[in-house]
Motif scaffolding. Structure first.
Motif, mmCIF file in Angstrom:
data_model
loop_
_atom_site.group_PDB
_atom_site.id
_atom_site.type_symbol
_atom_site.label_atom_id
_atom_site.label_comp_id
_atom_site.label_asym_id
_atom_site.label_seq_id
_atom_site.Cartn_x
_atom_site.Cartn_y
_atom_site.Cartn_z
ATOM 1 N N LEU A 64 49.021 35.254 46.295
ATOM 2 C CA LEU A 64 48.105 33.947 46.691
ATOM 3 C C LEU A 64 48.076 33.095 45.588
ATOM 4 C CD1 LEU A 64 45.719 34.675 45.061
ATOM 5 C CD2 LEU A 64 44.573 36.314 46.618
ATOM 6 N N ALA A 65 47.281 32.014 46.025
ATOM 7 C CA ALA A 65 46.902 31.335 45.082
ATOM 8 C C ALA A 65 45.333 31.180 45.680
ATOM 9 C CB ALA A 65 47.697 29.728 45.900
ATOM 10 N N LEU A 66 45.011 31.301 43.648
ATOM 11 C CA LEU A 66 43.461 30.352 44.010
ATOM 12 C C LEU A 66 43.043 29.390 43.146
ATOM 13 C CD1 LEU A 66 42.610 33.462 41.904
ATOM 14 C CD2 LEU A 66 41.893 32.895 44.126
ATOM 15 N N CYS A 67 43.037 28.402 44.023
ATOM 16 C CA CYS A 67 43.473 27.268 43.867
ATOM 17 C C CYS A 67 40.860 26.907 43.687
ATOM 18 C CB CYS A 67 43.453 26.029 45.245
ATOM 19 S SG CYS A 67 45.085 26.732 45.696
ATOM 20 N N LEU A 88 40.855 30.641 47.963
ATOM 21 C CA LEU A 88 41.879 31.639 47.957
ATOM 22 C C LEU A 88 42.652 31.064 49.071
ATOM 23 C CD1 LEU A 88 41.461 35.217 48.465
ATOM 24 C CD2 LEU A 88 42.893 33.663 50.049
ATOM 25 N N ASN A 89 43.436 30.826 49.100
ATOM 26 C CA ASN A 89 44.699 29.779 49.733
ATOM 27 C C ASN A 89 45.828 30.724 49.672
ATOM 28 O OD1 ASN A 89 43.869 27.394 50.681
ATOM 29 N ND2 ASN A 89 44.134 26.746 48.961
ATOM 30 N N MET A 106 44.247 42.630 47.446
ATOM 31 C CA MET A 106 44.861 41.685 46.704
ATOM 32 C C MET A 106 43.336 41.171 47.174
ATOM 33 S SD MET A 106 46.999 40.055 45.340
ATOM 34 C CE MET A 106 48.390 39.284 45.677
ATOM 35 N N LEU A 107 42.491 40.648 48.134
ATOM 36 C CA LEU A 107 41.674 40.508 47.654
ATOM 37 C C LEU A 107 40.711 41.079 47.217
ATOM 38 C CD1 LEU A 107 40.253 39.523 51.571
ATOM 39 C CD2 LEU A 107 40.810 38.374 50.161
ATOM 40 N N TYR A 121 31.437 32.495 43.405
ATOM 41 C CA TYR A 121 31.643 31.771 45.053
ATOM 42 C C TYR A 121 33.808 31.981 45.433
ATOM 43 C CZ TYR A 121 27.022 31.441 46.815
ATOM 44 O OH TYR A 121 25.945 31.840 46.358
ATOM 45 N N LEU A 122 33.785 33.293 46.259
ATOM 46 C CA LEU A 122 35.077 32.960 46.451
ATOM 47 C C LEU A 122 35.179 32.506 47.876
ATOM 48 C CD1 LEU A 122 38.312 33.227 46.267
ATOM 49 C CD2 LEU A 122 38.309 35.728 46.480
#
Length: 168
Positions: A64-67, A88-89, A106-107, A121-122
C-alpha cells in the motif's frame, strides 16, 4: 511477518503482485484497476518514500501507499478539519494469500505507521461498487464520510468514490 518500506530492487515484484490483483478483479467483474492504475503509480510511490509492504518468508503478501494528500478531499465532509492526516492508497493483497486476514492485518499496520508519522486520522477513498473493499474498511473501524468524490477517467467513465476514515 515484516511490515516495511519497499526497496528499489523490489518494485518489479510488487508490480507483479498488482498485475495479478488486477486480473483477479477483472475476473470478478470489478472494473476499477487496470494496466495503468495502480501499477504505473507505484514507482512514484517508491520515489516519494511512501510505498510499504508486508512480507513473510521472503514473499510479498500485501502492499500500500501512505500519502500526505489525496485528490477529492474537499468533496467530502470529514469528522474533523485537520491537516494531521495520512491517506491510504492502492491497498492490494497478493491473490495467493486472499481470505487469510491479510487485508485487516495490513490496515492495522497502516494505522500504526500513520500514527507514528504524526497523523490523527487515516483516510481513504473507495469506489462505491467495490463491495469487498468497503466491507474490509468498515469491518476495520473506518467510518464513511459525508459526500462523495466523482473522478472522471480519460475514457469518460466516472468512478463514484466514498471517503472513509478512522481516528488513530
Amino acid at each position: 511477518m515484516e511490515f516495511r518500506k519497499v526497496c528499489a530492487g523490489e518494485l518489479e515484484a510488487v508490480q507483479h503482485i498488482y498485475r495479478a490483483i488486477c486480473q483477479r478483479m477483472h475476473e470478478n467483474k470489478i472494473q476499477i484497476w487496470d494496466e495503468i492504475y495502480p501499477c504505473q503509480y507505484l514507482a512514484e510511490d517508491l520515489a516519494s518514500d511512501r510505498l510499504y509492504m508486508l512480507m513473510e518468508q521472503g514473499e510479498i503478501l500485501s502492499a500500500l501507499a501512505l500519502c500526505p494528500a489525496s485528490e477529492g478531499v474537499e468533496q467530502v465532509k470529514w469528522m474533523e478539519d485537520t491537516d494531521n492526516v495520512m491517506y491510504l492508497n492502492r491497498l492490494g493483497v497478493n491473490v495467493a494469500h486472499a481470505k487469510r486476514g491479510i487485508g485487516s492485518l495490513m490496515l492495522d499496520k497502516a494505522k500504526a505507521q500513520a500514527k507514528k508519522l504524526g497523523a490523527r486520522y487515516l483516510r481513504l477513498f473507495v469506489v462505491d461498487f467495490n463491495t469487498p473493499a468497503v466491507r474490509l474498511y468498515e469491518k476495520n473501524g473506518f467510518a464513511r464520510a459525508q459526500g462523495r468524490y466523482d473522478m472522471t477517467l480519460e475514457d469518460g467513465r466516472v468512478l463514484r468514490q466514498y471517503g472513509y476514515e478512522v481516528r488513530l
